[in-house]
Design an enzyme around this catalytic site. Structure first.
Site, PDB file in Angstrom:
ATOM      1  N   TYR A  80       0.774  -1.143  -0.018  1.00 12.55           N
ATOM      2  CA  TYR A  80      -0.003   0.079   0.092  1.00 12.55           C
ATOM      3  C   TYR A  80       0.972   1.196   0.070  1.00 12.55           C
ATOM      4  CZ  TYR A  80      -4.209  -2.893   1.319  1.00 12.55           C
ATOM      5  OH  TYR A  80      -5.208  -3.888   1.408  1.00 12.55           O
ATOM      6  N   HIS A 132     -12.960  -9.245  10.092  1.00 13.02           N
ATOM      7  CA  HIS A 132     -14.278  -9.639   9.830  1.00 13.02           C
ATOM      8  C   HIS A 132     -15.157  -9.915  11.102  1.00 13.02           C
ATOM      9  CE1 HIS A 132     -13.316  -8.939   5.845  1.00 13.02           C
ATOM     10  NE2 HIS A 132     -12.766 -10.233   5.521  1.00 13.02           N
TER      11      HIS A 132
HETATM   12  N1  NDP Z   1      -9.610 -13.061  -1.764  1.00 10.01           N
HETATM   13  C1  NDP Z   1     -10.588 -12.519  -0.869  1.00 10.01           C
HETATM   14  O1  NDP Z   1     -11.805 -13.081  -0.864  1.00 10.01           O
HETATM   15  C2  NDP Z   1     -10.687 -11.129  -0.339  1.00 10.01           C
HETATM   16  C3  NDP Z   1      -9.423 -10.627  -0.012  1.00 10.01           C
HETATM   17  N2  NDP Z   1      -9.525  -9.387   0.859  1.00 10.01           N
HETATM   18  C4  NDP Z   1      -8.206  -8.428   0.614  1.00 10.01           C
HETATM   19  O2  NDP Z   1      -7.678  -8.284  -0.638  1.00 10.01           O
HETATM   20  C5  NDP Z   1      -6.266  -8.136  -0.621  1.00 10.01           C
HETATM   21  C6  NDP Z   1      -5.764  -8.940  -1.588  1.00 10.01           C
HETATM   22  O3  NDP Z   1      -6.000 -10.232  -1.493  1.00 10.01           O
HETATM   23  P1  NDP Z   1      -6.239 -11.335  -2.440  1.00 10.01           P
HETATM   24  O4  NDP Z   1      -6.513 -10.985  -3.842  1.00 10.01           O
HETATM   25  O5  NDP Z   1      -7.027 -12.451  -2.077  1.00 10.01           O
HETATM   26  O6  NDP Z   1      -4.526 -11.885  -2.708  1.00 10.01           O
HETATM   27  P2  NDP Z   1      -3.727 -12.344  -3.914  1.00 10.01           P
HETATM   28  O7  NDP Z   1      -2.745 -13.297  -3.436  1.00 10.01           O
HETATM   29  O8  NDP Z   1      -4.607 -12.736  -4.982  1.00 10.01           O
HETATM   30  O9  NDP Z   1      -3.057 -11.097  -4.520  1.00 10.01           O
HETATM   31  C7  NDP Z   1      -3.585  -9.967  -5.096  1.00 10.01           C
HETATM   32  C8  NDP Z   1      -2.719  -9.605  -6.450  1.00 10.01           C
HETATM   33  O10 NDP Z   1      -1.538  -8.834  -5.753  1.00 10.01           O
HETATM   34  C9  NDP Z   1      -0.330  -9.242  -6.327  1.00 10.01           C
HETATM   35  N3  NDP Z   1       0.549  -9.701  -5.076  1.00 10.01           N
HETATM   36  C10 NDP Z   1       0.162 -10.784  -4.552  1.00 10.01           C
HETATM   37  N4  NDP Z   1       1.509 -11.162  -3.782  1.00 10.01           N
HETATM   38  C11 NDP Z   1       2.145 -10.017  -3.690  1.00 10.01           C
HETATM   39  C12 NDP Z   1       3.291  -9.549  -3.105  1.00 10.01           C
HETATM   40  N5  NDP Z   1       3.983 -10.231  -2.090  1.00 10.01           N
HETATM   41  N6  NDP Z   1       3.677  -8.459  -3.411  1.00 10.01           N
HETATM   42  C13 NDP Z   1       3.263  -7.664  -4.339  1.00 10.01           C
HETATM   43  N7  NDP Z   1       2.142  -7.964  -4.952  1.00 10.01           N
HETATM   44  C14 NDP Z   1       1.652  -9.122  -4.935  1.00 10.01           C
HETATM   45  C15 NDP Z   1      -0.468 -10.403  -7.299  1.00 10.01           C
HETATM   46  O11 NDP Z   1      -0.597  -9.423  -8.668  1.00 10.01           O
HETATM   47  P3  NDP Z   1       0.556  -9.317  -9.776  1.00 10.01           P
HETATM   48  O12 NDP Z   1       1.458 -10.348  -9.253  1.00 10.01           O
HETATM   49  O13 NDP Z   1       0.119  -9.752 -11.015  1.00 10.01           O
HETATM   50  O14 NDP Z   1       1.066  -8.158  -9.467  1.00 10.01           O
HETATM   51  C16 NDP Z   1      -1.938 -10.889  -7.131  1.00 10.01           C
HETATM   52  O15 NDP Z   1      -2.484 -11.206  -8.167  1.00 10.01           O
HETATM   53  C17 NDP Z   1      -6.013  -8.522   0.913  1.00 10.01           C
HETATM   54  O16 NDP Z   1      -5.481  -7.294   1.336  1.00 10.01           O
HETATM   55  C18 NDP Z   1      -6.980  -9.135   1.527  1.00 10.01           C
HETATM   56  O17 NDP Z   1      -6.907  -9.221   2.796  1.00 10.01           O
HETATM   57  C19 NDP Z   1     -10.514  -8.890   1.083  1.00 10.01           C
HETATM   58  C20 NDP Z   1     -11.633  -9.447   1.279  1.00 10.01           C
HETATM   59  C21 NDP Z   1     -11.838 -10.860   0.491  1.00 10.01           C
HETATM   60  O1  LIG Z   2     -11.478 -10.978   3.444  1.00  8.52           O
HETATM   61  C1  LIG Z   2     -11.452 -12.286   3.445  1.00  8.52           C
HETATM   62  O2  LIG Z   2     -12.561 -12.966   2.923  1.00  8.52           O
HETATM   63  C2  LIG Z   2     -12.962 -13.975   2.057  1.00  8.52           C
HETATM   64  C3  LIG Z   2     -14.060 -14.505   2.681  1.00  8.52           C
HETATM   65  O3  LIG Z   2     -15.071 -13.615   2.217  1.00  8.52           O
HETATM   66  P1  LIG Z   2     -16.694 -14.208   2.035  1.00  8.52           P
HETATM   67  O4  LIG Z   2     -17.262 -13.058   1.736  1.00  8.52           O
HETATM   68  O5  LIG Z   2     -16.726 -15.015   0.836  1.00  8.52           O
HETATM   69  O6  LIG Z   2     -17.054 -14.864   3.162  1.00  8.52           O
HETATM   70  C4  LIG Z   2     -11.734 -15.061   2.315  1.00  8.52           C
HETATM   71  O7  LIG Z   2     -11.873 -16.143   1.429  1.00  8.52           O
HETATM   72  C5  LIG Z   2     -10.367 -14.024   2.168  1.00  8.52           C
HETATM   73  O8  LIG Z   2      -9.516 -15.185   2.733  1.00  8.52           O
HETATM   74  C6  LIG Z   2     -10.059 -13.063   2.957  1.00  8.52           C
HETATM   75  O9  LIG Z   2      -9.072 -12.186   2.740  1.00  8.52           O
END
Ligand code: NDP
Ligand SMILES: O=C1O[C@H](COP(=O)(O)O)[C@@H](O)[C@H](O)[C@H]1O
Length: 440
Positions: A155, A274
């Site tokens: 971030y 959450h």
């Molecule tokens: N997955 C979910 O359902 C939810 C996730 N979140 C939040 O969203 C955020 C991202 O989560 P999520 O999408 O699941 O995670 P991912 O691991 O899928 O990461 C998202 C993207 O970030 C880039 N990335 C991954 N690891 C790194 C790293 N170490 N350094 C730099 N870039 C990186 C990659 O893109 P690239 O390599 O193409 O740049 C990747 O596609 C988190 O803060 C999580 O808490 C919140 C709610 C739900």
């Molecule tokens: O924030 C996150 O939430 C999802 C689960 O979300 P839901 O709405 O499908 O219950 C979780 O899979 C993920 O690990 C986390 O980053």
């Protein structure tokens, strides 16, 4: 909020003088660019793009003013991104929205670049500016929303890059805003550091911190259930409640999300944000009003009353096979399961354990709040055999609110059975859009 209109909320309590002009109630007329950073990832495909699609389908995003940009390091084309996300846009494909899906997908463009160099963000800025120009958006009126679907570790650098390369003018009602995901840091120190780093670059009204559990229909319902029903007022306390269980289970593992997840683990991924938000809504006192500040104040009081957690009231685990995920380090000891018992030291909750549980790769997917009541004193029916009264709020799947009661078993004998007063949303609120808006 009328179709396609955006409500511009004044957040005066956060406003600084230097910034006040941008946040006056100026009508918004310029085009809107939504930039999903981390577009290649799990959150983007499962939640962010589907949520944008639902807003689009319901008329809140108009194709003549909106454009959506995906940004990440992965080198893929526009079409590759579109095909990655298209399967997640419409789970109820039978209801035939394929035309909407393809129109929506055409609003999306992908830009590839790194998170820590200017080159990629300059390219992103160029693409956004071209779109603004094509829409004849007057300089100073266009709006840019950067959504951080990224691990929090990046971030600060991403904020710097946006500030340096992607800001637009705002004198005609335009703005640049960021939406940041949880977890907001790893501990108090890193969270405060992150706040300071972001705060140096953006004013508070530009920063939106999101916890998507707060958008879930039944999480929102907690306030109404608790404070608009006389029924619960006298019961909601230590005299009547034996324990409260707040549970999150998922029936899938990390599946390639090790890059984010392994650094944070289940406590920071689910429990700290959450489940604690849900706990606050269950435990807090009635806020003075529904103003965000008033609700926040009551939540803070609950959190401040939580006693330090005892080691013997924590269970951690990691599912078998977690380390087989190629994105997870071979020797990781990151927990994927945790149970934590919290005790709230106040007049209402002293002695009532709040049991928080979260786990990935378990045998079912469910999130619920279970409020278990104490046994009836002076029981003449041997009710214990049947189990206690419970009030259950099932957040997902199949949203429902039900109450487990002991009733007379129909028939000639005076015997008892456990039954349910059941408000299942699928039956009661058929066809309403709450699922599509909230539960993406
Ligand atoms: N997955 C979910 O359902 C939810 C996730 N979140 C939040 O969203 C955020 C991202 O989560 P999520 O999408 O699941 O995670 P991912 O691991 O899928 O990461 C998202 C993207 O970030 C880039 N990335 C991954 N690891 C790194 C790293 N170490 N350094 C730099 N870039 C990186 C990659 O893109 P690239 O390599 O193409 O740049 C990747 O596609 C988190 O803060 C999580 O808490 C919140 C709610 C739900
Ligand atoms: O924030 C996150 O939430 C999802 C689960 O979300 P839901 O709405 O499908 O219950 C979780 O899979 C993920 O690990 C986390 O980053």
């Amino acid at each position: 909020m009328g179709s396609g209109q955006w409500l511009m909320e004044k957040r005066s309590s956060f406003r600084s003088d230097s910034f006040s002009k941008e946040f006056e109630n100026v009508p918004e007329t310029g085009c809107l660019s939504i930039i999903v950073l981390g577009a290649s990832g799990d959150l983007a495909k499962k939640k962010t793009f589907p949520a944008l699609f639902n807003l689009y389908r319901q008329g809140f995003l108009q194709s003549n003013e909106v454009h959506i940009f995906g940004y990440a390091r992965t080198k893929i084309s526009d079409d590759e991104l579109r095909s990655r996300i298209s399967g997640y846009l419409c789970k109820d494909a039978s209801t035939g929205h394929s035309e909407d899906v393809s129109k929506f997908l055409q609003l999306i463009k992908y830009v590839s670049g790194s998170y820590d160099t200017e080159e990629g963000f300059q390219l992103l800025d160029k693409e956004i500016s071209e779109h603004e120009l094509a829409k004849n958006s007057a300089e100073g009126s266009s709006r840019r929303l950067f959504y951080f679907a990224l691990p929090p570790s990046v971030y600060p650098v991403v904020c710097k890059m946006i500030k340096k390369c992607c800001m637009n003018k705002s004198d005609l009602g335009g703005w640049t805003r960021i939406v940041v995901e949880k977890p907001f840091g790893k501990d108090l120190e890193s969270s405060e550091r992150l706040s300071a780093q972001i705060g140096e670059l953006f004013e508070e009204p530009q920063i939106y911190r999101i916890d998507h559990y707060l958008g879930k229909e039944l999480v929102q319902n907690m306030l109404v259930l608790r404070f608009a029903n006389r029924l619960f007022l006298p019961l909601w306390n230590r005299d009547n409640i034996a324990n409260v269980q707040i549970v999150f289970r998922e029936d899938f593992g990390t599946e390639g999300r090790g890059g984010y997840f392994d650094e944070y683990g289940i406590i920071r991924d689910i429990i700290q944000n959450h489940l604690l938000q849900v706990l606050c809504l269950v435990a807090m006192e009635k806020p003075v009003s529904l103003k965000p500040e008033h609700i926040r104040d009551e939540k803070v009081k609950v959190l401040q009353s939580v006693l330090p957690i005892k080691d013997e009231e924590v269970v951690l685990g990691q599912y078998q096979g977690y380390r087989d995920d190629p994105t997870v380090p071979d020797h990781s000891n990151t927990p994927t399961f945790a149970t934590v018992v919290l005790h709230i030291h106040n007049e209402r909750w002293e002695g009532v354990p709040f049991i928080l549980k979260a786990g990935k790769a378990l045998n079912s997917r469910k999130a619920e709040i279970r409020v278990q009541f104490k046994d009836v004193p002076g029981d003449i029916f041997k009710c214990k055999k049947q189990g206690r009264n419970e009030f259950v709020i099932r957040l997902q799947p199949s949203e429902a609110i039900y109450m487990k009661l002991t009733v007379k078993q129909p028939g000639l004998e005076m015997s008892t059975a456990q039954s349910e007063l059941d408000l299942s949303y699928r039956q009661r609120y058929q066809g309403l859009p709450f699922r599509r808006l909230m539960s993406a």
